[in-house]
Design a protein around this motif. Structure first.
Motif, short mmCIF file in Angstrom:
data_model
loop_
_atom_site.label_atom_id
_atom_site.label_comp_id
_atom_site.label_asym_id
_atom_site.label_seq_id
_atom_site.Cartn_x
_atom_site.Cartn_y
_atom_site.Cartn_z
N THR A 276 0.78 -0.77 0.34
CA THR A 276 0.02 -0.09 -0.05
C THR A 276 1.27 1.43 -0.13
O THR A 276 1.75 1.42 0.76
CB THR A 276 -0.31 -0.02 0.89
OG1 THR A 276 -2.38 -1.51 0.92
CG2 THR A 276 -1.52 1.48 1.23
N VAL B 243 -3.54 6.91 -4.84
CA VAL B 243 -3.23 6.10 -4.40
C VAL B 243 -2.06 5.43 -5.33
O VAL B 243 -2.42 5.19 -6.99
CB VAL B 243 -4.41 5.18 -3.75
CG1 VAL B 243 -3.74 3.66 -3.23
CG2 VAL B 243 -5.56 5.86 -2.77
N ASN C 232 -2.80 -0.36 -3.98
CA ASN C 232 -3.58 -0.15 -3.00
C ASN C 232 -3.47 -1.79 -3.30
O ASN C 232 -2.89 -3.16 -3.90
CB ASN C 232 -4.78 -0.36 -4.30
CG ASN C 232 -6.30 -0.08 -3.21
OD1 ASN C 232 -6.37 -0.89 -2.04
ND2 ASN C 232 -6.84 -0.98 -4.12
N ASP C 233 -3.82 -2.48 -2.18
CA ASP C 233 -3.55 -3.46 -1.23
C ASP C 233 -4.99 -3.58 -0.35
O ASP C 233 -4.97 -3.76 0.98
CB ASP C 233 -2.25 -3.59 -0.86
CG ASP C 233 -2.47 -5.94 -0.72
OD1 ASP C 233 -3.67 -6.33 -0.89
OD2 ASP C 233 -1.19 -5.66 0.46
N CYS D 251 -5.78 1.51 2.65
CA CYS D 251 -6.27 2.46 1.72
C CYS D 251 -6.79 3.94 2.91
O CYS D 251 -5.87 5.04 3.21
CB CYS D 251 -7.00 2.87 0.14
SG CYS D 251 -6.18 2.63 -0.59
N SER E 299 -3.78 4.41 5.88
CA SER E 299 -2.53 5.45 5.52
C SER E 299 -3.12 6.63 5.08
O SER E 299 -2.20 6.92 5.61
CB SER E 299 -2.45 4.10 4.44
OG SER E 299 -1.65 3.02 4.82
N GLU F 259 -5.94 -7.43 1.19
CA GLU F 259 -7.32 -7.12 0.10
C GLU F 259 -7.30 -8.67 0.87
O GLU F 259 -8.69 -7.97 0.76
CB GLU F 259 -6.27 -7.06 -0.96
CG GLU F 259 -7.74 -6.23 -1.56
CD GLU F 259 -7.21 -6.39 -3.22
OE1 GLU F 259 -7.83 -5.60 -3.92
OE2 GLU F 259 -6.38 -6.57 -3.31
#
Length: 259
Positions: A67, A144, A147-148, A153, A156, A194
């Protein structure tokens, strides 16, 4: 000329068709049981660097394994609206890079961008002394890069936005730290990736100001019982104390190196 047998008034299907493929429950179970080299109560290591965007009043870059986000703050500057306002206005805009996800995203903003922006806004707005900036606007832009998971998101993004606001010298009540948790059955796992978030029954994201012992926002999705939600909030709040130390140390190191 021979008349075509193609009927333009109908939607003709493909010549070949295939059965739909559904997610297997075993795949979801695998996404939850796979270990990532850390315990259930551990979060991913955080790399946080303020002041990377020289054109902005304040900025921050945060990286937690897969991320990665960049945040820039502009303002406070005079509001474009003609109406007088005793309190300042905070704008938060989140944009996913086209290459940030497994499937290439459209450059246009969608509902997911707005949902993340609203969650970040609710996490940081109560920490800013907006009453000191009448008829002013503070703009926060988050990109971003990788993205994980949406939960990562939001967490963070809240951390990066609070760090960038402090880097800009904007008066705040305290630094905002954020942490997420995933629940599956009776098991709670902090900072899920994710695949873990997709396999979880529900997720909880908590944002708080550890210096004041104040919670700024709680974001919950999925099926979560009251007892599980309270347990997640307690674990996340304890972990936010460590995140707060990382934010403070990064700001101190940035000021020491530039000063």
């Amino acid at each position: 000329m021979a008349q075509s047998t193609f009927d333009r008034r109908r939607v003709n299907g493909p010549e070949e068709s295939f059965s739909p493929v559904f997610d297997d429950e075993d795949d979801a179970e695998l996404g939850w049981t796979v270990k990532h080299g850390r315990g259930l109560a551990d979060i991913r290591p955080i790399f946080l660097q303020p002041g990377l965007v020289s054109q902005a009043n304040g900025s921050a870059y945060i990286e937690t394994e897969k991320t990665k986000l960049a945040c820039a703050v502009y303002g406070p500057r005079q509001s474009k609206t003609t109406t007088y306002s005793e309190k300042g206005r905070l704008n938060v805009e989140v944009k996913f890079a086209p290459f940030s996800c497994v499937r290439r995203r459209s450059p246009l903003r969608d509902a997911e961008d707005r949902a993340v922006a609203i969650a970040v806004y609710q996490s940081i707005v109560s920490s800013i002394c907006l009453d000191l900036f009448p008829k002013s606007t503070i703009d926060v832009f988050i990109v971003v890069i990788e993205n994980d998971g949406i939960e990562g998101c939001i967490a963070s993004g809240s951390i990066a936005a609070s760090t960038a606001l402090a880097d800009a010298g904007i008066e705040m009540l305290g630094l905002v730290a954020s942490c997420s948790a995933g629940i599956r059955g009776d098991e709670i796992r902090l900072d899920p990736v994710e695949r873990e978030a997709a396999a979880a029954d529900g997720t909880v994201i908590l944002s708080c100001m550890p210096a004041l012992s104040a919670i700024t926002n709680v974001y919950q999705s999925g099926r979560v019982s009251v007892q599980s939600a309270l347990k997640c909030m307690e674990l996340c709040q304890d972990r936010c104390i460590d995140v707060h130390a990382v934010i403070a140390q990064s700001l101190l190191s940035s000021r020491t190196s530039t000063g």
